[in-house]
Design an enzyme around this catalytic site. Sequence first.
Site, PDB file in Angstrom:
ATOM      1  N   HIS A  82       0.854  -1.186   0.000  1.00 14.94           N
ATOM      2  CA  HIS A  82       0.000   0.000   0.000  1.00 14.94           C
ATOM      3  C   HIS A  82       0.889   1.234   0.000  1.00 14.94           C
ATOM      4  CE1 HIS A  82      -3.488   2.523   0.737  1.00 14.94           C
ATOM      5  NE2 HIS A  82      -2.659   3.253   1.449  1.00 14.94           N
ATOM      6  N   ASP A 161     -14.987   2.880   7.408  1.00 14.54           N
ATOM      7  CA  ASP A 161     -13.947   3.732   6.833  1.00 14.54           C
ATOM      8  C   ASP A 161     -14.428   4.421   5.563  1.00 14.54           C
ATOM      9  OD1 ASP A 161     -11.212   4.781   6.484  1.00 14.54           O
ATOM     10  OD2 ASP A 161     -11.357   3.603   4.654  1.00 14.54           O
ATOM     11  N   ARG A 168     -14.198  12.921   6.094  1.00 21.44           N
ATOM     12  CA  ARG A 168     -12.933  13.622   6.388  1.00 21.44           C
ATOM     13  C   ARG A 168     -12.482  14.454   5.199  1.00 21.44           C
ATOM     14  NH1 ARG A 168      -9.331   8.923   7.182  1.00 21.44           N
ATOM     15  NH2 ARG A 168      -7.687  10.462   7.330  1.00 21.44           N
ATOM     16  N   SER A 183      -7.452   4.122   8.972  1.00 23.28           N
ATOM     17  CA  SER A 183      -8.185   4.010   7.709  1.00 23.28           C
ATOM     18  C   SER A 183      -7.486   3.007   6.783  1.00 23.28           C
ATOM     19  CB  SER A 183      -8.243   5.401   7.054  1.00 23.28           C
ATOM     20  OG  SER A 183      -8.617   5.326   5.716  1.00 23.28           O
ATOM     21  N   LYS A 187      -8.632  -1.418   6.160  1.00 22.20           N
ATOM     22  CA  LYS A 187      -8.925  -2.030   4.857  1.00 22.20           C
ATOM     23  C   LYS A 187      -7.941  -3.161   4.554  1.00 22.20           C
ATOM     24  CE  LYS A 187      -8.932   2.135   3.278  1.00 22.20           C
ATOM     25  NZ  LYS A 187      -9.051   3.480   2.733  1.00 22.20           N
TER      26      LYS A 187
HETATM   27  N1  URA Z   1      -5.688   6.652   2.242  1.00 24.47           N
HETATM   28  C1  URA Z   1      -6.650   6.044   2.977  1.00 24.47           C
HETATM   29  O1  URA Z   1      -7.124   4.977   2.616  1.00 24.47           O
HETATM   30  N2  URA Z   1      -7.056   6.644   4.097  1.00 24.47           N
HETATM   31  C2  URA Z   1      -6.567   7.830   4.526  1.00 24.47           C
HETATM   32  O2  URA Z   1      -6.977   8.307   5.557  1.00 24.47           O
HETATM   33  C3  URA Z   1      -5.563   8.455   3.755  1.00 24.47           C
HETATM   34  C4  URA Z   1      -5.140   7.834   2.611  1.00 24.47           C
END
Ligand code: URA
Length: 425
Positions: A82, A161, A168, A183, A187
């Site tokens: 990621h 999320d 957000r 966040s 995931k």
């Molecule tokens: N990417 C995400 O999935 N969440 C965040 O809060 C920032 C970047």
Amino acid sequence: MDVISVIRAKRDREELSDGQIDWVVDAYTRGAVADEQMSALAMAILLNGMNRREIARWTAAMIASGDRMDFSSLPRPTADKHSTGGVGDKITLPLAPLVAACGAAVPQLSGRGLGHTGGTLDKLESIPGWRAGLSTAEMLSVLGSAGCVVCAAGDGLAPADRKLYALRDVTGTVESIPLIASSIMSKKIAEGTGSLVLDVKVGSGAFMKTLADARELASTMVGLGTDHGVRTVALLTGMDTPLGRTAGNALEVRESLDVLAGGGPADVVDLTLALAREMLAAAGLPDADPARALADGSAMDAWRRMIAAQGGDPDAPLPTARERHTVTAPATGVLTRLDAYAVGVAAWRLGAGRARKEDPVQAAAGVELHAKPGDRVTEGAPLLTLHTDTPDRIPSALDALTGAYDTAPADTPFTAPPVVLERVG
Ligand code: URA
């Protein structure tokens, strides 16, 4: 339990209890806590922070809001990557097939771009026919045939999320280390990968502008992954200047194909190999040789299988823009700075990115760089080419690039910073 006492507690710098966190995340997901109440709480968290226990509990509550995927039936170990997002960051495109060619399974759930950073799905959608939306059965079938899959996360994965991130985004509460870490990791943990490598970007084109903040984000995420049984490491990598020589969807696919064909810009190749080695080691395959898989065409073969299995035509020509505009170098000498954020905003304004989730993107729009910091430039020679289907966007892209680059006399010493700055894990 009532939401106002939870908001007041965080406003007054108190620690939230496990019960308060479980309740508020669940109640928000169900719609029992209103958006305006959750945005007040998100702002209190942004201003006053959360400790490690609170972040771990918040992450667990977001995972519990939805489904967890399970890849344990696959014959290969799973590895995922990621990136926290940057300009010209196309690394997933060569990396996923490369790691698959070396023996791991790569289930990569990716997102679309918002703001100045591009999204992997938008890039791949510039390939005619390619589909991001797959059912779980289709995802497993592509993983089985190609060894890797890049697709959109289904609605059932960490729905708390999904809702909170959208909130957000419009309430100035994205830039909070506890909220970003929970966040991303909710995931990734719900996705069910066995190992995870995080590419935490640092610099003008990244969320994290300083090494200290990037270190804190990285160590928070590594801790969350490890606590949930996912072998997790992070690399901190530079994002003061764009990665590679392109920012924009089809432009980045073309550059990724160069890497898979054994060429491509050195920084993209170096970062792809560094992340591949980390993923393979974390997946228990430390002896695999990713440089050889790039050179011998096996990574390209995995790419072609993955694209075709997702409906794409790996041989179809990629779209090209109707209009091009050249920006020339202002002086002869060495390029000492080319700002990632400015290039990202220019690409976005040319049509490569979107301002709202529902906006379409132009596949062919973006910025091509003819020089990178450290390269010689000649006054009047092309420095950047802007690509767009809508030429009326060019003036605002040029505005974004005002003051975005510096040159110095040719004999000025210049050392480019390394691509990988630090490793956490
Ligand atoms: N990417 C995400 O999935 N969440 C965040 O809060 C920032 C970047």
